[in-house]
Every structure is written in C-alpha cells, then in structure tokens.
Design a protein around this motif. Structure first.
Motif, PDB file in Angstrom:
ATOM      1  N   UNK A 393      17.026  -1.357 -14.105  1.00 15.78           N
ATOM      2  CA  UNK A 393      17.518  -0.035 -13.886  1.00 15.78           C
ATOM      3  C   UNK A 393      18.119   0.300 -12.727  1.00 15.78           C
ATOM      4  N   UNK A 394      19.305   0.767 -12.534  1.00 12.14           N
ATOM      5  CA  UNK A 394      19.780   1.210 -11.156  1.00 12.14           C
ATOM      6  C   UNK A 394      19.020   2.478 -10.826  1.00 12.14           C
ATOM      7  N   UNK A 395      18.815   2.592  -9.354  1.00 13.94           N
ATOM      8  CA  UNK A 395      18.062   4.043  -9.009  1.00 13.94           C
ATOM      9  C   UNK A 395      19.170   4.970  -8.327  1.00 13.94           C
ATOM     10  N   UNK A 396      20.336   4.573  -8.535  1.00  9.07           N
ATOM     11  CA  UNK A 396      21.419   5.768  -8.164  1.00  9.07           C
ATOM     12  C   UNK A 396      21.588   5.665  -6.461  1.00  9.07           C
ATOM     13  N   UNK A 397      21.639   6.893  -6.264  1.00  8.37           N
ATOM     14  CA  UNK A 397      21.537   6.991  -4.404  1.00  8.37           C
ATOM     15  C   UNK A 397      20.514   7.229  -3.937  1.00  8.37           C
ATOM     16  N   UNK A 398      19.352   7.245  -4.741  1.00  4.62           N
ATOM     17  CA  UNK A 398      17.845   7.229  -4.221  1.00  4.62           C
ATOM     18  C   UNK A 398      17.547   6.300  -3.780  1.00  4.62           C
ATOM     19  N   UNK A 399      16.025   6.250  -3.088  1.00  2.68           N
ATOM     20  CA  UNK A 399      15.417   5.176  -2.733  1.00  2.68           C
ATOM     21  C   UNK A 399      15.194   4.130  -3.996  1.00  2.68           C
ATOM     22  N   UNK A 400      14.773   3.008  -3.564  1.00  2.62           N
ATOM     23  CA  UNK A 400      14.553   1.907  -4.583  1.00  2.62           C
ATOM     24  C   UNK A 400      13.069   2.460  -5.261  1.00  2.62           C
ATOM     25  N   UNK A 401      12.731   1.967  -6.332  1.00  2.00           N
ATOM     26  CA  UNK A 401      11.604   1.999  -6.990  1.00  2.00           C
ATOM     27  C   UNK A 401      10.385   1.568  -6.218  1.00  2.00           C
ATOM     28  N   UNK A 402       9.413   2.386  -6.182  1.00  2.00           N
ATOM     29  CA  UNK A 402       8.426   1.964  -5.545  1.00  2.00           C
ATOM     30  C   UNK A 402       7.483   0.732  -6.008  1.00  2.00           C
ATOM     31  N   UNK A 403       6.939   0.123  -5.197  1.00  2.00           N
ATOM     32  CA  UNK A 403       6.178  -1.391  -5.600  1.00  2.00           C
ATOM     33  C   UNK A 403       4.816  -0.831  -6.819  1.00  2.00           C
ATOM     34  N   UNK A 404       4.553  -1.851  -7.386  1.00  2.00           N
ATOM     35  CA  UNK A 404       3.244  -1.349  -8.210  1.00  2.00           C
ATOM     36  C   UNK A 404       2.093  -1.195  -7.285  1.00  2.00           C
ATOM     37  N   UNK A 405       1.363  -0.130  -7.775  1.00  2.00           N
ATOM     38  CA  UNK A 405       0.187   0.196  -7.115  1.00  2.00           C
ATOM     39  C   UNK A 405      -0.921   0.442  -7.821  1.00  2.00           C
ATOM     40  N   UNK A 406      -0.984  -0.010  -8.875  1.00  5.52           N
ATOM     41  CA  UNK A 406      -2.008   0.278  -9.963  1.00  5.52           C
ATOM     42  C   UNK A 406      -3.382  -0.553  -9.562  1.00  5.52           C
ATOM     43  N   UNK A 407      -3.283  -1.717  -8.960  1.00  2.00           N
ATOM     44  CA  UNK A 407      -4.283  -2.482  -8.720  1.00  2.00           C
ATOM     45  C   UNK A 407      -5.387  -1.876  -7.912  1.00  2.00           C
ATOM     46  N   UNK A 408      -5.058  -0.879  -7.245  1.00  2.00           N
ATOM     47  CA  UNK A 408      -6.275   0.025  -6.374  1.00  2.00           C
ATOM     48  C   UNK A 408      -6.275   1.131  -6.759  1.00  2.00           C
ATOM     49  N   UNK A 409      -5.803   1.657  -7.719  1.00  2.23           N
ATOM     50  CA  UNK A 409      -5.458   3.060  -8.207  1.00  2.23           C
ATOM     51  C   UNK A 409      -6.639   3.569  -9.233  1.00  2.23           C
ATOM     52  N   UNK A 410      -7.515   4.302  -8.672  1.00  2.00           N
ATOM     53  CA  UNK A 410      -8.660   4.953  -9.845  1.00  2.00           C
ATOM     54  C   UNK A 410      -8.145   5.519 -10.891  1.00  2.00           C
ATOM     55  N   UNK A 411      -8.450   5.282 -12.214  1.00  2.00           N
ATOM     56  CA  UNK A 411      -8.071   5.948 -13.366  1.00  2.00           C
ATOM     57  C   UNK A 411      -8.622   7.436 -13.223  1.00  2.00           C
ATOM     58  N   UNK A 412      -8.148   8.134 -14.418  1.00  2.00           N
ATOM     59  CA  UNK A 412      -8.770   9.494 -14.250  1.00  2.00           C
ATOM     60  C   UNK A 412     -10.149   9.108 -14.801  1.00  2.00           C
ATOM     61  N   UNK A 413     -10.975  10.084 -13.955  1.00  2.00           N
ATOM     62  CA  UNK A 413     -12.379   9.942 -13.712  1.00  2.00           C
ATOM     63  C   UNK A 413     -12.931   9.083 -12.980  1.00  2.00           C
ATOM     64  N   UNK A 414     -12.098   7.921 -12.554  1.00  2.00           N
ATOM     65  CA  UNK A 414     -12.701   7.104 -11.514  1.00  2.00           C
ATOM     66  C   UNK A 414     -12.675   7.334 -10.145  1.00  2.00           C
ATOM     67  N   UNK A 415     -12.409   8.628  -9.801  1.00  2.00           N
ATOM     68  CA  UNK A 415     -12.631   9.012  -8.264  1.00  2.00           C
ATOM     69  C   UNK A 415     -14.104   8.998  -7.765  1.00  2.00           C
ATOM     70  N   UNK A 416     -14.951   7.830  -7.782  1.00  2.00           N
ATOM     71  CA  UNK A 416     -16.272   8.083  -7.656  1.00  2.00           C
ATOM     72  C   UNK A 416     -16.707   7.454  -6.431  1.00  2.00           C
ATOM     73  N   UNK A 417     -15.802   6.638  -5.677  1.00  2.00           N
ATOM     74  CA  UNK A 417     -16.103   5.895  -4.693  1.00  2.00           C
ATOM     75  C   UNK A 417     -16.230   4.631  -4.934  1.00  2.00           C
ATOM     76  N   UNK A 418     -15.739   3.877  -6.102  1.00  2.00           N
ATOM     77  CA  UNK A 418     -15.857   2.726  -6.278  1.00  2.00           C
ATOM     78  C   UNK A 418     -17.051   2.271  -7.338  1.00  2.00           C
ATOM     79  N   UNK A 419     -17.095   0.841  -7.546  1.00  2.00           N
ATOM     80  CA  UNK A 419     -18.258   0.864  -8.375  1.00  2.00           C
ATOM     81  C   UNK A 419     -19.509   0.728  -7.882  1.00  2.00           C
ATOM     82  N   UNK A 420     -19.397   0.367  -6.435  1.00  2.00           N
ATOM     83  CA  UNK A 420     -20.992   0.477  -5.745  1.00  2.00           C
ATOM     84  C   UNK A 420     -21.255   1.623  -5.537  1.00  2.00           C
ATOM     85  N   UNK A 421     -20.709   2.769  -5.293  1.00  2.00           N
ATOM     86  CA  UNK A 421     -20.928   4.133  -5.407  1.00  2.00           C
ATOM     87  C   UNK A 421     -21.311   4.793  -6.658  1.00  2.00           C
ATOM     88  N   UNK A 422     -20.861   4.101  -7.723  1.00  2.00           N
ATOM     89  CA  UNK A 422     -20.878   4.819  -8.863  1.00  2.00           C
ATOM     90  C   UNK A 422     -22.675   5.243  -9.344  1.00  2.00           C
TER      91      UNK A 422
END
Length: 581
Positions: A393-422
C-alpha cells in the motif's frame, strides 16, 4: 458513540458504508482481530467484518491454551515450536487477565510414547526454544513425586514424570480484548455481517457487498486492500475470488468434555498419551475439569460442528485409562464443545500429523489470505500479514506506515503493570469491589476476568436498580450490560458462550439466568417478538448440543483408535470461577 456498543451498531454500519478504508478484514476470530490491531496502530484505516459473532468459530472452541506445541517436536517442527513458544510470554505480558501460567504434568509409563530420557530432553529443548524464564523451566520427578502431584493418575507402569509451564487462556475473551484494543485505536468492527459479493475494478478487488444477518440490509464497504482471515471459511472466500487453487484447507474437528470438579477432582493439569499415541490434556479450571481433544477429519456444517457419541466415548475411555479411579460415564459430562482446525492440506498425513503452521496466499486480484496457524502465534501472524500490506500500500504524501508495536502493547484490560504486578492489582481491586458492596468472590471474579476494565463493571454494578434489571442480580446485571455496551454482544449466545464462557464451564448458571438475560437484552436492544423467540431457541439449541451427542451412527468398523487417528472421515450434515459468570 460508545466505542463498541451493540446498541449503536447500525450507526457504525452506516459510517462504514460512507468511508473508504486502507484495509478491510473479513473474519473476526483471533487472526482477524490481531491484524486489525496491528494495522490500525500502524496508521492504516482499518475495518473488520464477521459473519457470526466475534470468535464464533475456531477462536472460542480451542483447548484454551496459549502453548508452544510441545508435541510438534516429535514431528521435528522445531522452528514453529520456537516461534510460537516465545509468543506465549508476549501474550501473557500483554493480557495477564486473560492468560494464566499453568504447570503441566507429563507422566511417562512403561511401554508409553515417552520415557525418562526423551521426556527430559524434550522438555529441556522446549524450554530452550521457547526462551522460558528460569522459574518456569521443566522439572523432572520420580515415581513417588509424580504420583503425589496428581493422586488420580494410574499407578501401574508409572515410571516418573516431568513438569513444565503452559499458559491457560479464555480464547474468546482473548479475541474480544484484542479487538476492543483495535477499536479503541480507531478501527471499525461489526459482527453478524457477511461478505456476500466481492467488488472489482479492472480485475482488482476494491470492496464487498456485505449483508447484515440481523435485519437483512446490505452495505457497500470499500477498501484499498482486503484480507481474508475467515478461518475455516477461507477457501469459500477464495472460491468467490476465483483464486482457490494450489494449497487448500483440511478441516479437522476437536472435541472437549467438561466435568464437575467434585466428580473429577483433578488438582494438577496433566498432558498424557493414549493407546493410539495421541496426546490429550486434562485441565482443572474454576471448579471444573475439562479434557480434550480429539482430531478427526471433518465434512459438514462448518458453522456448527458437534460432539458425536464416538467423540465422547473416545475421551471417556482415555480418561478412565489414565485416571482409573474416577470411572467416568456419559452421565458425568456436564458440557462439551466442538471446534474446527483450518489446517493446510498435506497429502498422506493423518489429522494429528498435519502441520499447524500458517501460510499467506496472494491472489491475482490482490486478495490476501492467511490460513492455518495456532492461537498462540496470532500476533506474529498478524505482523507478517501487516508487513506485507505495508509494502503493497502506498502511503501517499504522508509519513511511512509505523512499524509493528504490538509486542509490548497491553490489550484492552491489560493495563495492570505487567504480569508480575497483576496479583497485586487483583488484591487492590477486589478490596475496592468489597468497599462498593460486592462480595469478595464477586469482586475477584470481575477483576480477574476484566483486568483494568473492572472499574467500568463496578460503575455499572452501582447503577443497578431492581426495577430495571429484569430480575438480574447486581453482578450479573453489570456483566450483561458491559457485554452489550462495551463488547457488542447482540444475542444471548454471545453473552453465554463468547463473553463469559459460562455455557461451557457453568452451564447451570446459564439455565438459572437465561430467561432474565433474554428479557433484559430484548429491552436494551429492542428485539422484536420474533427476534426474542429466535434467540431463545438458538440458546436452547446450544444448551442441547453441549450435553447431547449428534444423532449420527458411526460405521460398524470404525473402532475408536481408527476413528480418532483419522482413517475414518467424519461425514455429517449437522445444523447450521466462584460462580463462573
């Protein structure tokens, strides 16, 4: 407009028809949800449609484990084990409220598939490939220690065992939380919307005509790129695109049985081999024990696979062989589920031998299809698909697509500080729920299920009014209302199967509250009388199917071992915690 409300679904449909998207994903299981989250958070305008409910197919009917596939080491699928093994920890960190570490016991017996040396080596290699953290690495046990871990185990021929960590999950809720995160980032998603017709411009796929199964209306949805993530239905969509050639799907069916914990008091999850050299899980969960899975070729109604008497008999025989003291019978099965695995066809292999790897196909029209794969690897599968789209997919005149960021992205409900903090989060929010008038068990259940979204459940519980709740207790009212307003539950089956899992793990709770839930949903979502009757009948059908085998006789020569190993094709034409609420 609320981000994900069933009451505002029609408004969302109108908006989707009046928009043009970078990506339209067809399929609302875990794979489609993962792609929606990755694409939207990279800056791509994303839409998703699902012809059933979200997670209505394979993604609510798995073994409910985020696991690395230990058994695939036997097939020398080392790379797949390494890839998905590492993803277990990623899924756990991003969603500790829907993923729980589970120590698994692998016993070995005289004459069995595994011995002390092969078990020790296999588990050590598994730990290495999966990058398992030190405290979760395998431990080897002698005979006495193995028997002490799980007293129900067969003692005859026992030589010892090994323990290792897998991750138990609620597959449907994992899918919902991924999708909610995508929607909160700006994606549009609608359930019960089927892609009926594909639209082209000079041979290139540009959109779909989608039909709403709720009211029959049709919507035209346009996109620069269309992704086929329809699971067991991917070949049907490829056929519509006239691109079903080369590799195709092989559907296999897996069945699980659920028992009350008092009748089958398993205290340790066990992964064991059977006489026909298959592997089966027996897992305690929320006062129940569930066992699975079978693996048979499947031809029939893709939307509605069913347990058969042969499936039930096979699993009962396997349980009674490994846990002889329990003496389980048909009457002990409280519930069951059957799901389909959309595998890539491989000539000459039995269902259990077929690889679980994923593959991406691109048709001449530009349709991208993702097929195969495992629940555990959903995020990497999504990353691979979105990487491909980013190049196309061309991005036109805007900036390039962002890189993948899901590796460290909490899911919905996952904003608890990580597994050790749960665990600390659960303690704090359970105490908060008690201050608001809930019991400790109720507050803990809500916190463990909904994670950082629990505050919204508490708010809804405080708004409970007897005269408006149609007889629902406070906690049930909060769950039902949240499912409608924040998780797009449209029908009673959506709530009882995909939003709570209660039809599988607390079927008596479903029977207790089904009438009140139907009345409340009818009032909130303005069902017609015909809708109400149809949805009530649909729920009754699911209750019946959970406890009653499909009325179909197996061929006279279909022995249990042959049937499950796949030498007999399953041909059918079927029909389309505390309290586990």
């Amino acid at each position: 407009m609320r981000p994900f409300s069933a009451a505002e679904r029609e408004q969302r449909l109108v908006r989707m028809q009046n928009s043009e998207y970078d990506i339209l994903i067809i399929g609302g299981g875990i794979t489609g949800a993962g792609i929606a989250l990755d694409a939207q958070t990279r800056g791509m305008k994303t839409a998703l449609i699902e012809m059933q409910d979200y997670a209505g197919g394979t993604s609510s009917r798995s073994t409910k484990l985020v696991h690395g596939g230990l058994r695939y080491l036997k097939q020398l699928q080392v790379k797949m084990v390494a890839d998905v093994g590492k993803e277990r920890a990623v899924v756990y960190e991003n969603g500790p409220h829907v993923t729980t570490p589970e120590w698994m016991l692998l016993p070995f017996y005289k004459g069995g598939t595994f011995g002390a040396l092969s078990t020790s080596f296999g588990l050590r290699l598994y730990d290495y490939l999966a990058g398992v953290k030190r405290e979760e690495r395998r431990k080897m046990l002698n005979v006495d220690a193995t028997a002490a871990k799980e007293p129900l185990l067969k003692k005859e021929g026992l030589l010892g065992g090994g323990t290792y960590v897998e991750y138990r999950t609620d597959d449907a809720r994992l899918t919902i939380e991924v999708l909610k995160k995508a929607v909160s980032a700006g994606a549009d998603a609608v359930n019960y919307l089927k892609a009926e017709k594909l639209l082209y411009d000079n041979g290139k796929l540009t959109g779909v005509i989608a039909k709403d199964s709720i009211d029959g209306k049709e919507y035209r949805i346009m996109a620069r790129q269309i992704v086929n993530a329809a699971g067991p239905w991917v070949d049907e969509l490829r056929a519509k695109d006239h691109s079903k050639r080369g590799k195709t799907l092989r559907l296999t069916k897996g069945v699980h049985l659920v028992f009350d914990g008092a009748r089958f008091p398993l205290r340790q999850a066990v992964y064991f081999d059977t006489k026909d050299k298959r592997m089966i899980f027996a897992i305690p969960r929320d006062g129940k024990t569930y066992v699975g899975t079978t693996d048979t070729d499947y031809i029939g109604d893709t939307a509605y696979p069913r347990m058969t008497e042969a499936d039930r008999a096979y699993l009962l025989a396997a349980c009674n062989e490994m846990f002889p003291g329990v003496r389980l019978t048909d009457r002990d099965v409280e519930s069951s589920w059957a799901g389909l695995r959309p595998l890539i066809y491989e000539e000459g292999k039995s269902p259990s031998e077929v690889s679980r790897r994923d593959e991406i196909f691109t048709s001449p029209s530009g349709l991208i299809t993702i097929a195969g794969g495992k629940l555990t690897g959903y995020r990497k599968m999504a990353e691979h698909v979105t990487d491909l789209i980013a190049k196309r997919l061309p991005v036109g005149s805007g900036p390039a697509w962002k890189p993948c960021s899901t590796r460290t992205m909490p899911l919905s409900g996952g904003d608890v500080g990580g597994s050790r903090a749960f665990p600390g989060f659960v303690r704090r929010m359970t105490a908060e729920g008690e201050r608001l008038g809930l019991s400790g068990a109720e507050a803990r259940l809500l916190t463990e299920r909904y994670g950082s979204n629990v505050s919204e459940l508490y708010r809804l519980a405080q708004e409970w009014r007897a005269e408006e709740a149609h007889g629902l207790p406070r906690i049930v009212y909060a769950i039902v209302r949240y499912s409608i307003e924040s998780e797009m539950a449209l029908k009673p089956v959506d709530l009882f199967i995909r939003r709570t899992g209660a039809l599988f793990f607390d079927i008596d709770w479903v029977r207790t509250y089904k009438g009140q839930v139907i009345e409340y949903m009818a009032d909130s979502l303005r069902y017609t009388e015909a809708d109400k009757q149809a949805y009530a009948a649909e729920l009754e059908r699911e209750l019946h199917a959970a406890v009653t085998p499909e009325d179909r006789e197996e061929p006279d020569d279909a022995g249990e071992a042959d049937y499950i190993a796949g030498s007999k094709t399953d041909q059918r034409s079927g029909e389309a915690a505390g309290p586990n609420v």
